[in-house]
Design a protein around this motif. Structure first.
Motif, PDB file in Angstrom:
ATOM      1  N   ASN A 136     -10.848  -1.681 -10.175  1.00  0.00           N
ATOM      2  CA  ASN A 136      -9.417  -1.640  -9.871  1.00  0.00           C
ATOM      3  C   ASN A 136      -8.745  -0.626 -10.799  1.00  0.00           C
ATOM      4  N   GLU A 137      -8.958   0.644 -10.506  1.00  0.00           N
ATOM      5  CA  GLU A 137      -8.481   1.728 -11.375  1.00  0.00           C
ATOM      6  C   GLU A 137      -6.961   1.780 -11.479  1.00  0.00           C
ATOM      7  N   GLY A 138      -6.273   1.445 -10.397  1.00  0.00           N
ATOM      8  CA  GLY A 138      -4.805   1.455 -10.432  1.00  0.00           C
ATOM      9  C   GLY A 138      -4.263   0.472 -11.452  1.00  0.00           C
ATOM     10  N   SER A 139      -4.828  -0.727 -11.501  1.00  0.00           N
ATOM     11  CA  SER A 139      -4.365  -1.725 -12.459  1.00  0.00           C
ATOM     12  C   SER A 139      -4.754  -1.365 -13.886  1.00  0.00           C
ATOM     13  N   VAL A 140      -5.936  -0.761 -14.059  1.00  0.00           N
ATOM     14  CA  VAL A 140      -6.335  -0.319 -15.399  1.00  0.00           C
ATOM     15  C   VAL A 140      -5.338   0.712 -15.920  1.00  0.00           C
ATOM     16  N   LYS A 141      -4.963   1.677 -15.080  1.00  0.00           N
ATOM     17  CA  LYS A 141      -3.987   2.698 -15.493  1.00  0.00           C
ATOM     18  C   LYS A 141      -2.643   2.072 -15.833  1.00  0.00           C
ATOM     19  N   LYS A 192       0.798  -1.223   0.000  1.00  0.00           N
ATOM     20  CA  LYS A 192       0.000   0.000   0.000  1.00  0.00           C
ATOM     21  C   LYS A 192       0.832   1.274   0.000  1.00  0.00           C
ATOM     22  N   GLN A 193       1.844   1.350   0.854  1.00  0.00           N
ATOM     23  CA  GLN A 193       2.613   2.592   0.996  1.00  0.00           C
ATOM     24  C   GLN A 193       3.488   2.888  -0.217  1.00  0.00           C
ATOM     25  N   TYR A 194       3.641   1.921  -1.129  1.00  0.00           N
ATOM     26  CA  TYR A 194       4.502   2.117  -2.298  1.00  0.00           C
ATOM     27  C   TYR A 194       3.723   2.264  -3.607  1.00  0.00           C
ATOM     28  N   ARG A 195       2.400   2.254  -3.531  1.00  0.00           N
ATOM     29  CA  ARG A 195       1.595   2.360  -4.750  1.00  0.00           C
ATOM     30  C   ARG A 195       1.614   3.777  -5.307  1.00  0.00           C
ATOM     31  N   GLY A 196       1.404   3.871  -6.619  1.00  0.00           N
ATOM     32  CA  GLY A 196       1.318   5.174  -7.275  1.00  0.00           C
ATOM     33  C   GLY A 196       2.667   5.824  -7.547  1.00  0.00           C
ATOM     34  N   LYS A 197       3.750   5.069  -7.412  1.00  0.00           N
ATOM     35  CA  LYS A 197       5.096   5.609  -7.620  1.00  0.00           C
ATOM     36  C   LYS A 197       5.773   5.021  -8.858  1.00  0.00           C
ATOM     37  N   GLY A 198       5.044   4.225  -9.629  1.00  0.00           N
ATOM     38  CA  GLY A 198       5.606   3.630 -10.842  1.00  0.00           C
ATOM     39  C   GLY A 198       6.340   2.322 -10.636  1.00  0.00           C
ATOM     40  N   LEU A 245     -10.735  -7.350 -19.874  1.00  0.00           N
ATOM     41  CA  LEU A 245      -9.682  -8.145 -20.499  1.00  0.00           C
ATOM     42  C   LEU A 245      -8.689  -7.247 -21.225  1.00  0.00           C
ATOM     43  N   PHE A 246      -7.410  -7.484 -20.978  1.00  0.00           N
ATOM     44  CA  PHE A 246      -6.332  -6.736 -21.622  1.00  0.00           C
ATOM     45  C   PHE A 246      -5.376  -7.701 -22.303  1.00  0.00           C
ATOM     46  N   GLY A 247      -4.718  -7.213 -23.359  1.00  0.00           N
ATOM     47  CA  GLY A 247      -3.726  -8.018 -24.048  1.00  0.00           C
ATOM     48  C   GLY A 247      -2.618  -7.149 -24.622  1.00  0.00           C
ATOM     49  N   LEU A 248      -1.459  -7.763 -24.815  1.00  0.00           N
ATOM     50  CA  LEU A 248      -0.306  -7.073 -25.386  1.00  0.00           C
ATOM     51  C   LEU A 248       0.545  -8.103 -26.121  1.00  0.00           C
ATOM     52  N   THR A 249       0.794  -7.870 -27.413  1.00  0.00           N
ATOM     53  CA  THR A 249       1.664  -8.773 -28.170  1.00  0.00           C
ATOM     54  C   THR A 249       3.108  -8.297 -28.060  1.00  0.00           C
ATOM     55  N   LYS A 250       4.016  -9.185 -28.416  1.00  0.00           N
ATOM     56  CA  LYS A 250       5.433  -8.817 -28.416  1.00  0.00           C
ATOM     57  C   LYS A 250       5.679  -7.642 -29.366  1.00  0.00           C
ATOM     58  N   ASP A 251       5.069  -7.673 -30.548  1.00  0.00           N
ATOM     59  CA  ASP A 251       5.257  -6.579 -31.509  1.00  0.00           C
ATOM     60  C   ASP A 251       4.767  -5.243 -30.949  1.00  0.00           C
ATOM     61  N   GLU A 252       3.651  -5.265 -30.257  1.00  0.00           N
ATOM     62  CA  GLU A 252       3.133  -4.032 -29.642  1.00  0.00           C
ATOM     63  C   GLU A 252       4.064  -3.545 -28.544  1.00  0.00           C
ATOM     64  N   PHE A 253       4.608  -4.472 -27.776  1.00  0.00           N
ATOM     65  CA  PHE A 253       5.564  -4.122 -26.717  1.00  0.00           C
ATOM     66  C   PHE A 253       6.794  -3.440 -27.314  1.00  0.00           C
ATOM     67  N   VAL A 254       7.339  -4.042 -28.389  1.00  0.00           N
ATOM     68  CA  VAL A 254       8.534  -3.488 -29.045  1.00  0.00           C
ATOM     69  C   VAL A 254       8.223  -2.130 -29.664  1.00  0.00           C
ATOM     70  N   GLU A 255       7.092  -2.014 -30.360  1.00  0.00           N
ATOM     71  CA  GLU A 255       6.721  -0.767 -31.026  1.00  0.00           C
ATOM     72  C   GLU A 255       6.625   0.390 -30.032  1.00  0.00           C
TER      73      GLU A 255
END
Length: 199
Positions: free
Chosen positions: A147-152, A111-117, A180-190
């Motif tokens: 869960n707004e923190g995780s969405v962000k 808890k005390q470390y959330r919101g700091k990246g 539901l969220f997703g991320l491909t390797k190509d999207e990560f690299v881009e």
């Protein structure tokens, strides 16, 4: 042990960035695991349920089973430390499907470390490992409605919202959605072209 730690040159160490370092869980991490289980709102988002009251022996067993990557049981557990070396949470690679190249990641920041990246930093390290070292292709995850923190964090990572599973979790007297969220390797690299150079 102190002598060897002072000699470590970690300037090119894979498992860290400017904010966090991932390390193997150790038996003494049971205390952090135990204390984190008193944060009911965060645990609800993680477990999608109200857990039974935590026990010291349960946390000790969990830490011992996962210490030094001794037992992956379908997931690889890490402890997250900040730049001061404080244990600030945990992260794990899970639901690995080698055939299809898909995986998920579970994370909790104290808890005390959330919101700091810190969470975003830890996620980036583990995504880089999954995509570039394990040859996995797609990160899939779901976030509990509210869960707004995780969405962000998912949005910061470049994840795409792929849909909503409506009213699939019963919590606090009502049915709530999973986003539901997703991320491909190509999207990560881009999204990180400047950070990574290939070729």
């Amino acid at each position: 042990m102190e002598d060897i730690l002072q000699k470590v040159d970690d300037s090119h160490y894979f498992w860290q960035d400017d904010n966090v370092r991932l390390r193997a869980m150790q038996p003494e991490d049971w205390q952090a695991d135990y204390l984190s289980k008193f944060d009911t709102p965060a645990r609800r988002f993680l477990a999608c349920a109200i857990e039974l009251p935590p026990t010291v022996s349960g946390s000790q067993t969990f830490a011992e089973e996962h210490a030094d990557f001794a037992s992956t049981k379908g997931r690889i557990m890490f402890t997250i430390e900040n730049e001061e070396g404080n244990n600030i949470g945990s992260i794990n690679l899970n639901r690995i499907d080698e055939r299809n190249g898909t995986f998920s990641i579970g994370i909790i920041i104290d808890k005390q470390y959330r919101g700091k990246g810190y969470g975003t930093s830890a996620m980036n390290i583990l995504l880089k490992y999954a995509f570039f070292e394990r040859r996995l292709h797609k990160f899939n995850d779901c976030v509990l409605e509210g869960n707004e923190g995780s969405v962000k964090m998912m949005e910061k990572l470049g994840c795409i919202q792929e849909g909503v599973r409506r009213q699939v979790v019963y919590m606090d007297g009502q049915y709530v959605d999973l986003i539901l969220f997703g991320l491909t390797k190509d999207e990560f690299v881009e999204a990180r072209k400047e950070a990574y150079t290939f070729g």
